[in-house]
Motif scaffolding. Structure first.
Motif, PDB file in Angstrom:
ATOM      1  N   ILE A  61      60.753  25.129  63.906  1.00 64.72           N
ATOM      2  CA  ILE A  61      61.316  26.195  63.067  1.00 64.72           C
ATOM      3  C   ILE A  61      60.714  26.181  61.661  1.00 64.72           C
ATOM      4  N   ARG A  62      60.555  27.366  61.097  1.00 65.16           N
ATOM      5  CA  ARG A  62      60.049  27.534  59.737  1.00 65.16           C
ATOM      6  C   ARG A  62      60.976  28.459  58.964  1.00 65.16           C
ATOM      7  N   TRP A  63      61.278  28.049  57.726  1.00 62.93           N
ATOM      8  CA  TRP A  63      62.113  28.869  56.847  1.00 62.93           C
ATOM      9  C   TRP A  63      61.346  29.131  55.559  1.00 62.93           C
ATOM     10  N   ASP A  64      61.003  30.386  55.362  1.00 61.93           N
ATOM     11  CA  ASP A  64      60.326  30.808  54.146  1.00 61.93           C
ATOM     12  C   ASP A  64      61.403  31.260  53.163  1.00 61.93           C
ATOM     13  N   HIS A  65      61.768  30.355  52.255  1.00 62.08           N
ATOM     14  CA  HIS A  65      62.841  30.611  51.290  1.00 62.08           C
ATOM     15  C   HIS A  65      62.360  31.626  50.245  1.00 62.08           C
ATOM     16  N   PRO A  66      63.228  32.601  49.864  1.00 56.28           N
ATOM     17  CA  PRO A  66      62.787  33.669  48.959  1.00 56.28           C
ATOM     18  C   PRO A  66      62.202  33.178  47.634  1.00 56.28           C
ATOM     19  N   TRP A  92      69.232  30.887  68.252  1.00 56.63           N
ATOM     20  CA  TRP A  92      68.094  31.755  67.910  1.00 56.63           C
ATOM     21  C   TRP A  92      66.773  31.111  68.354  1.00 56.63           C
ATOM     22  N   VAL A  93      66.639  29.814  68.122  1.00 54.80           N
ATOM     23  CA  VAL A  93      65.421  29.096  68.523  1.00 54.80           C
ATOM     24  C   VAL A  93      65.236  29.185  70.036  1.00 54.80           C
ATOM     25  N   LEU A  94      66.300  28.908  70.765  1.00 53.59           N
ATOM     26  CA  LEU A  94      66.253  28.943  72.233  1.00 53.59           C
ATOM     27  C   LEU A  94      65.826  30.321  72.733  1.00 53.59           C
ATOM     28  N   GLN A  95      66.502  31.340  72.206  1.00 48.47           N
ATOM     29  CA  GLN A  95      66.223  32.720  72.619  1.00 48.47           C
ATOM     30  C   GLN A  95      64.779  33.123  72.292  1.00 48.47           C
ATOM     31  N   THR A  96      64.368  32.852  71.052  1.00 48.33           N
ATOM     32  CA  THR A  96      63.043  33.274  70.592  1.00 48.33           C
ATOM     33  C   THR A  96      61.930  32.543  71.349  1.00 48.33           C
ATOM     34  N   ALA A  97      62.084  31.236  71.546  1.00 47.51           N
ATOM     35  CA  ALA A  97      61.058  30.451  72.247  1.00 47.51           C
ATOM     36  C   ALA A  97      60.962  30.879  73.714  1.00 47.51           C
ATOM     37  N   CYS A  98      62.101  31.140  74.342  1.00 53.18           N
ATOM     38  CA  CYS A  98      62.084  31.574  75.748  1.00 53.18           C
ATOM     39  C   CYS A  98      61.454  32.962  75.880  1.00 53.18           C
ATOM     40  N   GLU A  99      61.771  33.850  74.943  1.00 53.06           N
ATOM     41  CA  GLU A  99      61.156  35.185  74.965  1.00 53.06           C
ATOM     42  C   GLU A  99      59.643  35.082  74.827  1.00 53.06           C
ATOM     43  N   GLN A 100      59.200  34.182  73.915  1.00 47.11           N
ATOM     44  CA  GLN A 100      57.768  34.014  73.690  1.00 47.11           C
ATOM     45  C   GLN A 100      57.076  33.452  74.935  1.00 47.11           C
TER      46      GLN A 100
END
Ligand code: C2E
Ligand code: CA
Ligand code: CA
Ligand code: CA
Length: 280
Positions: A61-66, A92-100
């Motif tokens: 995971i990556r978080w680009d802080h404002p 969110w990680v699970l969903q996004t990685a599985c979609e990818q």
């Protein structure tokens, strides 16, 4: 600091205050980030050390802080765990990685063995709903269960080994694979290890990075590779940065590896481009 007397204490109190304020700010910003889902995943190739082929990716995971820019997951994941925000993040990680992973499969059907690993936290593992959630996401994304690997750290297991084993068994029944992350840093009992429902042992990068021919770290890596062999698990070495380390690991019989030498974690676009370049 003692000699500073009252002034010293005042500074100490001030420091505590600054720390608390920083922590509250981070927690606040994280809450906003979760609500707006501003995270991204980067994907680091996991490579077969014999053939140099990419066998899959680990999602990080990556978080680009404002205002602060990129904040390391090592800094914000612990805050997410303490506040329960880890639940929506992991979802969110699970969903996004599985979609990818599903998208790459449909894009390159002949690469149907390509796997996807995600990191779970101890908090996730304690939730009885975890198994249901994973099943739901697999169904929704139409991703075969064996493509997904869940990485859990050795230290998570030690906290409550009974619950952990039960949960891992349930997950394995779904068909997903289990990887024991940061192995060698958590001092888990060997007797538990023999009964652990798992598929991979990840050798912590602290051992790999300090390997020198015949030194203690080298021997530890050698022992872990032998151990994983005896347990019927595949060994994955983390943090491979030099050709020397790669050669040693391969010679020791370590099956899989990750590290900057092989590839840094890549954005979705870069990972897709890499697969594309290899698939033509
Ligand atoms: P980890 O799971 O042990 O991940 C490996 C870390 O090593 C990653 O750092 C990766 O970028 C870094 N790395 C990879 N190759 C090399 C190398 O050759 N040399 C060095 N020095 N480092 C290398 P990253 O991405 O900053 O993640 C740090 C930790 O944060 C992860 O350690 C993991 O515990 C946690 N984390 C990352 N993403 C997630 C996530 O989606 N969910 C959860 N719960 N935790 C995550
Ligand atoms: Ca990991
Ligand atoms: Ca690790
Ligand atoms: Ca780690």
């Amino acid at each position: 600091a003692k000699a500073a007397g009252r002034g010293g204490y005042a500074i100490f109190d001030g420091d505590m205050h600054v720390q608390a304020m920083k922590r509250m700010q981070l927690e606040h910003d994280l809450r906003v980030a979760v609500a707006q889902q501003v995270f991204a995943l980067h994907y680091q190739p996991i490579v077969d050390l014999k053939t140099q082929q990419i066998t899959g990716f680990e999602a990080l995971i990556r978080w680009d802080h404002p205002t602060r820019g990129f904040i390391s997951p090592d800094e914000f994941i612990p805050v997410a765990e303490e506040t329960g925000m880890i639940a929506p993040i992991s979802r969110w990680v699970l969903q996004t990685a599985c979609e990818q992973a599903a998208q790459w499969r449909s894009q390159w059907p002949h690469r149907h063995h390509l796997r996807m690993s995600i990191n779970l936290s101890g908090y996730d593992l304690r939730q009885a709903t975890l198994v249901e959630t994973v099943q739901h996401v697999l169904t929704q994304t139409q991703l075969p269960a064996h493509i997904l690997t869940l990485e859990i750290t050795e230290s998570m297991l030690i906290e409550d080994i009974e619950t952990a084993i039960e949960r891992l068994l349930q997950l394995q029944e779904l068909g997903v694979r289990i990887s024991i992350d940061d192995f060698g840093t958590g001092y888990s009992s060997l007797s538990y290890l023999y009964n652990l429902p798992a598929n991979y042992l990840k050798i912590d990068k602290s051992f790999v990075s300090q390997m020198q021919l015949g030194n203690t770290n080298y021997k530890i890596v050698e022992a872990v590779v032998t151990l994983s062999d005896q347990l019927g698990l595949a060994a994955i070495a983390e943090g491979i940065e030099t050709p020397q380390q790669l050669n040693w690991l391969e010679a020791l019989g370590c099956e899989l590896g990750q590290g900057y030498l092989l590839s840094r974690p890549l954005s979705t676009e870069a990972a897709t481009a890499l697969l594309s370049a290899q698939s033509t």
